[in-house]
Design a protein around this motif. Structure first.
Motif, PDB file in Angstrom:
ATOM      1  N   ILE A 270       0.763  -1.342   0.191  1.00 37.49           N
ATOM      2  CA  ILE A 270      -0.251   0.132  -0.065  1.00 37.49           C
ATOM      3  C   ILE A 270       1.179   1.324   0.378  1.00 37.49           C
ATOM      4  CG2 ILE A 270      -1.547   1.161   1.206  1.00 37.49           C
ATOM      5  CD1 ILE A 270      -2.609  -1.639   2.363  1.00 37.49           C
ATOM      6  N   GLY A 271       0.683   2.222  -0.485  1.00 35.62           N
ATOM      7  CA  GLY A 271       1.418   3.494  -0.759  1.00 35.62           C
ATOM      8  C   GLY A 271       0.572   4.429  -1.038  1.00 35.62           C
ATOM      9  N   LYS A 272       0.914   5.629  -0.213  1.00 33.21           N
ATOM     10  CA  LYS A 272      -0.298   6.743  -0.089  1.00 33.21           C
ATOM     11  C   LYS A 272       0.972   8.426  -0.852  1.00 33.21           C
ATOM     12  CE  LYS A 272      -3.347   9.883   3.361  1.00 33.21           C
ATOM     13  NZ  LYS A 272      -3.329  10.587   2.035  1.00 33.21           N
ATOM     14  N   ARG A 273      -0.248   9.070  -1.663  1.00 34.32           N
ATOM     15  CA  ARG A 273       0.082  10.009  -2.350  1.00 34.32           C
ATOM     16  C   ARG A 273      -1.063  11.559  -1.505  1.00 34.32           C
ATOM     17  NH1 ARG A 273       1.522  10.804  -7.606  1.00 34.32           N
ATOM     18  NH2 ARG A 273      -0.528  12.669  -8.115  1.00 34.32           N
ATOM     19  N   ASP A 274      -0.900  12.193  -1.680  1.00 35.03           N
ATOM     20  CA  ASP A 274      -1.409  14.028  -0.760  1.00 35.03           C
ATOM     21  C   ASP A 274      -2.739  13.258  -1.539  1.00 35.03           C
ATOM     22  OD1 ASP A 274       0.223  14.545  -0.176  1.00 35.03           O
ATOM     23  OD2 ASP A 274       1.459  15.903  -1.774  1.00 35.03           O
ATOM     24  N   ASP A 275      -3.097  13.343  -2.794  1.00 35.96           N
ATOM     25  CA  ASP A 275      -4.067  12.577  -3.462  1.00 35.96           C
ATOM     26  C   ASP A 275      -5.140  11.744  -2.972  1.00 35.96           C
ATOM     27  OD1 ASP A 275      -3.617  12.008  -6.369  1.00 35.96           O
ATOM     28  OD2 ASP A 275      -1.594  12.539  -5.652  1.00 35.96           O
ATOM     29  N   GLY A 276      -4.071  10.166  -2.908  1.00 27.59           N
ATOM     30  CA  GLY A 276      -5.054   9.505  -2.962  1.00 27.59           C
ATOM     31  C   GLY A 276      -4.252   8.164  -2.434  1.00 27.59           C
ATOM     32  N   TYR A 277      -4.771   6.618  -3.151  1.00 26.06           N
ATOM     33  CA  TYR A 277      -3.830   5.985  -2.141  1.00 26.06           C
ATOM     34  C   TYR A 277      -3.779   5.051  -3.392  1.00 26.06           C
ATOM     35  CZ  TYR A 277      -5.069   6.980   1.994  1.00 26.06           C
ATOM     36  OH  TYR A 277      -5.690   6.931   3.842  1.00 26.06           O
TER      37      TYR A 277
END
Length: 463
Positions: A197-204
């Motif tokens: 799992i990863g994360k960005r400012d705008d989502g996953y």
């Protein structure tokens, strides 16, 4: 076909990607970057499924490489908040466009898309049951079996459908699944196939390897746990843990060969594990030599570790042709054994009159090792010693890795002395199973079935 004839490696399984973002104009580009980073896991076909603003799932897939399939027109045409992607190397089903993934399923309750890395060991029996009930299959993949079972089990809640199906299917799987509003990640109860799992400012983000999370501009959060279902939607991320206990069995060959060295899987950095394997191999099977070099690329970290441990110079004895991965000209029998020269050439000036150690990550059939030993000797090497940074492959894999039947595995049919004679090296040694596990920094938690025949579940009896 030629690639299979000349290659002497286990083949990659597949790679899966998932994106949930508040910026629909970026979604397809993110999936493209992720699939490009996972290209090493499958070069046969690739595809994307995306939920459009009209809540309709569109897809685009084709045969070949990611860069060939996803043109600028395709990338800019498809937009939406949720998408999944897939790169494929076939372990079940033939190589044709019908078997390319993701699979999009339309049924009376709606639609969903599914991408699968792994292999089910009970797919044939489940397919027979479904066919007896009137289901008509469009592909020859076990993924379609899962998709049909999900649709038939759907009672208004896709997560409940997934949980029900997980109780029935047996084997290895990492799924990325989507409907019009949610992205879902699923990992089998043993954790045989990787998913993180990863994360960005705008989502996953979801991906088979952390290197793809980085390529998509995300921050790695964690691995999906064995048996876990992860649901991502407008409410954030929800984890549904498994209540079924199974001892973790991550595929050891992710760390030997499959994964990119810049990935971290289940807390283990792939490069460091391979480097440690080389150092451990040097302790178990040292050679007094003038030069150490690798069979590029996956053998390189181990070769560096081996050379460093023994204080022997490391060099580039073999040069890889980066454009020989995909070739469609099939040679006749007379020239087939020369095929390895399309991929690798010897740096004669470096090996001439030297005692050399060639480090490879694994040996499956032994044919490539034999050709390499001859090429290096013909280039003027005084002695050629082979060192393998994993134990002999003695059993077939049934969990999403394409290995030959057991009677084609050199480790299953020949003794060490017979293998050494076959590849015509001055000596041959393998890393021990204990040494390989030690290199990972963990004490247990691996599937070693291809090395010792200890399968985590019942498998077909044609070993």
């Amino acid at each position: 076909m030629y690639e299979l004839l000349m290659d002497d490696k286990m083949h990659e399984e597949c790679g899966v990607i998932g994106v949930y973002t508040s910026k629909p104009e970026l979604t397809t580009q993110l999936v493209y970057y992720g699939l490009f980073a996972l290209q090493h896991r499958g070069q046969e076909s690739a595809g994307i499924a995306i939920s459009t603003e009209e809540n309709h799932i569109e897809q685009h897939k084709g045969m070949g490489l990611v860069s060939e399939i996803f043109t600028n027109d395709v990338v800019h045409r498809l937009s939406g908040n949720v998408a999944i992607g897939h790169v494929r190397y076939s372990t079940t089903g033939t190589s044709k466009i019908e078997n390319a993934q993701p699979l999009v399923v339309n049924y009376k309750k709606g639609s969903f898309a599914l991408a699968h890395n792994g292999n089910l060991v009970n797919a044939d029996s489940l397919k027979e049951i479904l066919e007896d009930e009137g289901v008509i299959f469009q592909t020859t993949t076990d993924t379609e079996v899962v998709a049909n079972m999900m649709a038939r089990n759907y009672k208004g809640n896709i997560v409940k459908s997934i949980k029900n199906v997980m109780e029935i299917i047996k084997g290895a799987f990492a799924f990325t699944i989507m409907d019009d509003k949610s992205l879902i990640g699923v990992r089998d109860h043993f954790g045989l196939r990787p998913l993180c799992i990863g994360k960005r400012d705008d989502g996953y983000l979801l991906a088979s390897e952390s290197c793809a999370i980085s390529a998509m501009g995300g921050e790695f959060i964690r691995d999906v746990e064995p048996g876990e279902i992860v649901v991502i939607n407008e409410n954030g991320i929800e984890s549904i843990k498994s209540t079924k206990y199974a001892q973790k069995k991550s595929c050891i060959f992710e760390f030997v060969y499959f994964a990119r060295p810049d990935s971290t899987i289940d807390g283990i950095n792939v490069y460091q594990a391979r480097f440690n394997a080389g150092k451990q191999l040097a302790k178990e099977a040292p050679v007094k030599a003038d030069l150490v070099f690798s069979v590029p690329d996956s053998g390189t970290p181990a070769a560096i570790g081996y050379a460093q441990e023994l204080g022997i110079p490391y060099g580039l004895g073999l040069i890889k042709n980066r454009y020989a991965k995909r070739t469609f000209i099939e040679p006749n029998q007379e020239l087939r054994e020369e095929g390895v020269k399309l991929k690798l050439s010897v740096l004669k000036e470096l090996v001439k009159d030297k005692v050399v150690v060639i480090i490879d990550d694994s040996i499956v059939r032994g044919t490539t090792s034999k050709q390499l030993a001859k090429m290096v000797r013909d280039a003027g090497a005084k002695e050629v010693h082979m060192r393998i940074a994993s134990p002999p492959v003695t059993h077939s894999c049934f969990f999403g890795i394409n290995t030959p039947f057991r009677n084609y595995l050199i480790g299953a049919t020949k003794s060490l002395e017979e293998m050494t004679e076959f590849i015509q090296a001055d000596s041959l040694q393998f890393l021990s199973i204990d040494g390989l596990i030690k290199a990972t920094g963990k004490e247990n938690g691996f599937c070693l079935a291809c090395l010792n025949g200890d399968y985590p579940m019942e498998v077909p009896n044609f070993k």
